[in-house]
Design a protein around this motif. Structure first.
Motif, PDB file in Angstrom:
ATOM      1  N   LEU A 177       0.856  -1.191   0.000  1.00  0.00           N
ATOM      2  CA  LEU A 177       0.000   0.000   0.000  1.00  0.00           C
ATOM      3  C   LEU A 177       0.885   1.231   0.000  1.00  0.00           C
ATOM      4  N   LEU A 178       0.774   2.030  -1.044  1.00  0.00           N
ATOM      5  CA  LEU A 178       1.539   3.267  -1.186  1.00  0.00           C
ATOM      6  C   LEU A 178       0.619   4.442  -0.854  1.00  0.00           C
ATOM      7  N   VAL A 179       0.933   5.158   0.220  1.00  0.00           N
ATOM      8  CA  VAL A 179       0.127   6.304   0.637  1.00  0.00           C
ATOM      9  C   VAL A 179       0.895   7.566   0.276  1.00  0.00           C
ATOM     10  N   GLU A 180       0.476   8.208  -0.807  1.00  0.00           N
ATOM     11  CA  GLU A 180       1.211   9.345  -1.376  1.00  0.00           C
ATOM     12  C   GLU A 180       0.230  10.242  -2.119  1.00  0.00           C
ATOM     13  N   ASP A 181       0.200  11.530  -1.752  1.00  0.00           N
ATOM     14  CA  ASP A 181      -0.769  12.427  -2.380  1.00  0.00           C
ATOM     15  C   ASP A 181      -0.297  12.985  -3.711  1.00  0.00           C
ATOM     16  N   ASP A 182       0.993  12.900  -4.002  1.00  0.00           N
ATOM     17  CA  ASP A 182       1.524  13.402  -5.267  1.00  0.00           C
ATOM     18  C   ASP A 182       1.407  12.300  -6.321  1.00  0.00           C
ATOM     19  N   ASN A 183       0.534  12.507  -7.290  1.00  0.00           N
ATOM     20  CA  ASN A 183       0.280  11.468  -8.294  1.00  0.00           C
ATOM     21  C   ASN A 183       1.504  11.161  -9.145  1.00  0.00           C
ATOM     22  N   HIS A 184       2.316  12.176  -9.441  1.00  0.00           N
ATOM     23  CA  HIS A 184       3.503  11.940 -10.265  1.00  0.00           C
ATOM     24  C   HIS A 184       4.514  11.084  -9.520  1.00  0.00           C
ATOM     25  N   VAL A 185       4.749  11.405  -8.257  1.00  0.00           N
ATOM     26  CA  VAL A 185       5.665  10.602  -7.439  1.00  0.00           C
ATOM     27  C   VAL A 185       5.137   9.181  -7.306  1.00  0.00           C
ATOM     28  N   ALA A 186       3.840   9.058  -7.042  1.00  0.00           N
ATOM     29  CA  ALA A 186       3.235   7.739  -6.855  1.00  0.00           C
ATOM     30  C   ALA A 186       3.321   6.894  -8.121  1.00  0.00           C
ATOM     31  N   ALA A 187       3.081   7.522  -9.271  1.00  0.00           N
ATOM     32  CA  ALA A 187       3.115   6.775 -10.536  1.00  0.00           C
ATOM     33  C   ALA A 187       4.516   6.256 -10.825  1.00  0.00           C
ATOM     34  N   ALA A 188       5.523   7.110 -10.608  1.00  0.00           N
ATOM     35  CA  ALA A 188       6.901   6.698 -10.872  1.00  0.00           C
ATOM     36  C   ALA A 188       7.329   5.573  -9.936  1.00  0.00           C
ATOM     37  N   LEU A 189       7.008   5.722  -8.632  1.00  0.00           N
ATOM     38  CA  LEU A 189       7.405   4.707  -7.673  1.00  0.00           C
ATOM     39  C   LEU A 189       6.625   3.417  -7.885  1.00  0.00           C
ATOM     40  N   SER A 190       5.351   3.527  -8.208  1.00  0.00           N
ATOM     41  CA  SER A 190       4.543   2.330  -8.457  1.00  0.00           C
ATOM     42  C   SER A 190       5.097   1.522  -9.621  1.00  0.00           C
ATOM     43  N   ALA A 191       5.566   2.218 -10.663  1.00  0.00           N
ATOM     44  CA  ALA A 191       6.131   1.528 -11.827  1.00  0.00           C
ATOM     45  C   ALA A 191       7.383   0.745 -11.433  1.00  0.00           C
ATOM     46  N   VAL A 192       8.235   1.371 -10.605  1.00  0.00           N
ATOM     47  CA  VAL A 192       9.454   0.692 -10.156  1.00  0.00           C
ATOM     48  C   VAL A 192       9.101  -0.519  -9.297  1.00  0.00           C
ATOM     49  N   LEU A 193       8.166  -0.335  -8.369  1.00  0.00           N
ATOM     50  CA  LEU A 193       7.778  -1.430  -7.481  1.00  0.00           C
ATOM     51  C   LEU A 193       7.144  -2.574  -8.262  1.00  0.00           C
ATOM     52  N   ALA A 194       6.342  -2.240  -9.260  1.00  0.00           N
ATOM     53  CA  ALA A 194       5.707  -3.275 -10.076  1.00  0.00           C
ATOM     54  C   ALA A 194       6.750  -4.105 -10.822  1.00  0.00           C
ATOM     55  N   ARG A 195       7.797  -3.421 -11.310  1.00  0.00           N
ATOM     56  CA  ARG A 195       8.861  -4.145 -12.021  1.00  0.00           C
ATOM     57  C   ARG A 195       9.586  -5.116 -11.099  1.00  0.00           C
TER      58      ARG A 195
END
Length: 236
Positions: free
Chosen positions: A4-22
């Protein structure tokens, strides 16, 4: 692992989510504290393995969210924030966070910290046969009025259960393994926090003070000046 990633900045969340998914994580993104708490409600899916929690949320402070998370689940929480001051670090860890990472951070270090907290955590929501103590192990450690049960992470003093944070329990369990033996500060930090001594000394002192206060046994943990701490077995 679900994360669960709790982050209000969508750009930061999208970039980190992509890395975590990989790296094999199933990421759920929450943009606020309330959204995060709703995501942690029990459902039919596997529980979250780790929560990455930003502190600067739009609806409530991340510290408050951490406290509410800790009241309802033992899921590991890693605070990921730009707040680098020692007071914030100590406050977050004292609330029950398992780790504290300051932005900007190296992605590989963050991944290593996620794996580290998940390795040493057995989710309370999903016990299994593997959680049972090995044959021949003692189910409870009794030291005078203090009883400590590692499998259930329960501490009882004079018949009353004492609620401890994850780190407080880990610290007490470590010292209780060898009553009377002095554990060096560096050794405690390494085994309980899985990190180096640098910058973590104050956190250890805070947890020691909290244990003495919660257990109402100030003489239980003795400070050995210049070395570390040891558990002094209390009288029956």
């Amino acid at each position: 692992m679900r994360l669960l990633l709790v982050e209000d900045d969508n750009h930061v969340a999208a970039a980190l989510s992509a890395v975590l998914a990989r790296h094999g994580f199933d990421v759920t993104h929450a943009r606020s504290g309330e959204e995060a708490l709703k995501a942690l409600l029990p459902d039919t899916r596997a529980p979250f393995g780790v929560v990455l929690l930003d502190l600067g949320l739009p609806d409530q402070d991340g510290f408050e969210v951490c406290g509410r998370i800790r009241k309802r689940t033992s899921t590991p929480v890693i605070m990921v924030t730009a707040r680098a001051d020692v007071r914030s670090r100590v406050h977050g860890l004292n609330l029950g966070a398992d780790d504290y990472v300051v932005k900007p951070y190296d992605t590989m270090e963050l991944l290593a910290r996620i794996h580290a907290v998940s390795r040493r955590t057995v989710p309370a929501e999903a016990p299994s046969a593997a959680d049972e103590p090995a044959e021949g192990t003692q189910p409870a450690l009794r030291l005078g009025p203090l009883s400590l049960e590692v499998p259930t992470r329960t501490v009882v003093v004079n018949g009353t259960t004492v609620p401890l944070t994850r780190k407080e329990f880990d610290l007490l369990a470590l010292l209780a393994q060898r009553p009377g033996v002095v554990f060096r500060r560096e050794q405690i930090i390494s085994e309980v926090w899985r990190t180096s001594w640098e910058g973590t000394g104050r956190t250890l002192e805070v947890h020691i003070a909290s244990l003495r206060s919660k257990l109402r046994m100030p003489a239980l943990i003795e400070t050995v000046r210049g070395v570390g701490y040891r558990l002094v077995p209390p009288a029956a």
